[in-house]
Design an enzyme around this catalytic site. Structure first.
Site, PDB file in Angstrom:
ATOM      1  CB  CYS A 151      -0.942   0.007   1.197  1.00  0.00           C
ATOM      2  SG  CYS A 151      -1.996   1.473   1.277  1.00  0.00           S
ATOM      3  CB  CYS A 154      -0.571   2.456   3.979  1.00  0.00           C
ATOM      4  SG  CYS A 154      -2.156   1.855   3.393  1.00  0.00           S
ATOM      5  CG  ASP A 155       3.180   1.211   4.407  1.00  0.00           C
ATOM      6  OD1 ASP A 155       2.748   1.667   5.481  1.00  0.00           O
ATOM      7  OD2 ASP A 155       2.973   0.049   4.031  1.00  0.00           O
TER       8      ASP A 155
END
Lengths: 330, 330
Positions: A151, A154-155
């Site tokens: 992701c 997300c990261d």
């Protein structure tokens, strides 16, 4: 409600799933005095690793769930969610729903232990799992924040990826989107694809390829992920010549699709969309079956964030509570 | 993007509003390297009390925002949101947007200080305010958790309301819904309405009136809210005879509507729905004007929760980021 409502065996609402969507639905349903039963699912590793608590259980640092400016680990966050749901009276069973019968009311659910649960309403919040390559080391480095992720949103913003050589595996729209997103952070984004053309739409390809720091590795498969605590490199194999090479990377993003967890819905009559996700109403959580609601990644192929899943969980609980208050049983 | 993109005065994205939706949009936009500018709004008391941070600034205990099993105060939660947005590079100005020009690109925003901000994209997250009766004591008791509230779903489950005599003021669908919700907790729910019939739909009325513990006070207006630290009673005035009476209450829920904060959009071309809220795409955050997105209570007449607003803020930031990546300027 029919007289069966008085039967102690018939639940008012059962929540299936225990990620951000499921626990948030539980918090709201419990506060509405519905005494929800949450069936969390059980730990499995096939086809992809799944834990009660969902995808965040495989995540170290969560920096983008609002309310935690210093970050929080995925498992800690999910523990807090569960505690909150239980505080207001949610009952929890660590069992996996294997079959749903929505053709008769009350609905019937069967779990892996052979238990049969009857309920007037259901909130489906079983999530989705990222597809992984299936290589040794891949999941270990993903779980420990060692440089592998499924992701980018997300990261991607994590400090370890700033200015780094980042690999993205995949050739569909999601891969283009993740790669485009990462061009903001990366030294170079290396898109690694098994074939000699992308499956992604022309628009998405163009958007990616206009970035200055993108390099495409055509006809290459990742066959090894190298690194102990931190990703060092990947081994690529040419899908035509079988020749192997090494590519040094500071991060590897797997973008080869997601699998919504809907297998247990086979034959249930719940309508899925073209991508296999549960189809919902325009701006609510209603499925095609009255009294069955859905929330989180199992019904969201677009945003897939903890905070969006939680918001959907709240919607599902409020929709469900209003439906039950309106009479519920048809 | 056009060459104006290089101009330091043109923002990539401006977020208007600073509640759960605004700050969550800021967290996601900042993590996507868009360096968002957040215009928080300024404290006002007309027509309703408004603070940067939104409605939660008027809330003591928040028990239903997932992640905080022991609860958290509204102002503490909003401080955490802001800190998180700033941590990733959000710039913040405590100014109020008074006019938007979306007819030319980049867009132009004018604030109360006379500042002119140019930007390629905008996220509208100005929220909504509950309508209040305008009585002395009413807001004081609402702010301090002393037994007055404008949100049954938020506060109804609090221990102080269990088994209590609860008043609900209003006669529309929302009043019916709030009163129905409160029948689960109250000893008796007293619905207090100025007229001799409800404006609410027949369905909603029926749903409420079939509960055993509901009493309707027709033709009554609340003219005084009595209680020092905690609500003791309200004074009712008969709207026809002007006769006054006292009604002892443990809680008072004001359900006479909400006002989405859209006044600054007058003449901007943004489409509102029939209720005056910003109209959005089917399952996304797009308004009718490309590059303008909306999130939170200003675009949600249904759920109005911190967690749903935050989820919408995330969606708006991701939609906006993808729109900018796709070229942005038309």
């Amino acid at each position: 409600m029919s007289s069966a409502a008085q039967s102690p065996e018939t639940e008012r609402v059962v929540i299936i799933g225990s990620g951000p969507a499921g626990w948030t639905a539980a918090v709201y349903a419990a506060r509405a005095n519905l005494q929800p039963l949450c069936l969390t699912g059980v730990a499995r590793s096939d086809p992809a690793p799944v834990l009660p608590g969902g995808q965040l259980m495989l995540t170290t640092e969560v920096e983008n769930y609002p309310g935690f400016p210093a970050g929080i680990t995925g498992p800690e966050l999910m523990e807090a969610f569960q505690k909150q749901a239980e505080r207001f009276g949610t009952r929890v069973l660590e069992e996996e729903v294997e079959r749903c019968d929505f053709t008769t009311r009350p609905f019937t659910l069967r779990t892996d232990t052979g238990r049969v649960v009857r309920t007037y309403s259901v909130i489906l919040a079983t999530g989705a799992t990222a597809n992984w390559l299936g290589l040794e080391n891949e999941l270990k480095l993903a779980r420990t924040g060692g440089g592998v992720s499924a992701c980018a949103v997300c990261d991607g913003a994590l400090p370890i990826y700033r200015g780094a050589q980042l690999g993205v595996v995949g050739g569909g729209d999601t891969a283009m989107e993740e790669a485009t997103y990462l061009t903001k952070f990366a030294g170079t984004v290396h898109v690694i694809h098994r074939r000699d053309s992308f499956r992604a739409s022309k628009t998405m390809q163009d958007r990616l390829l206009k970035a200055a720091n993108v390099k495409v590795h055509w006809n290459k498969a990742v066959v090894d992920v190298v690194g102990d605590e931190r990703l060092q490199s990947v081994t690529l194999e040419d899908t035509q010549t079988r020749q192997r090479s090494s590519l040094a990377l500071g991060g590897l993003f797997i973008a080869i699709g997601h699998q919504p967890a809907t297998r247990f819905l086979a034959g249930s009559g719940i309508t899925l969309d073209a991508k296999g996700y549960i189809a919902l109403g325009s701006r609510n959580s209603a499925t095609n079956i009255e009294g069955v609601f859905a929330a989180g990644d199992v019904a969201d192929a677009v945003y897939r964030q903890a905070i969006t899943a939680a918001g959907m969980g709240c919607q599902a609980a409020l929709d469900c509570e209003r439906w039950l208050a309106a009479g519920g049983v048809h």
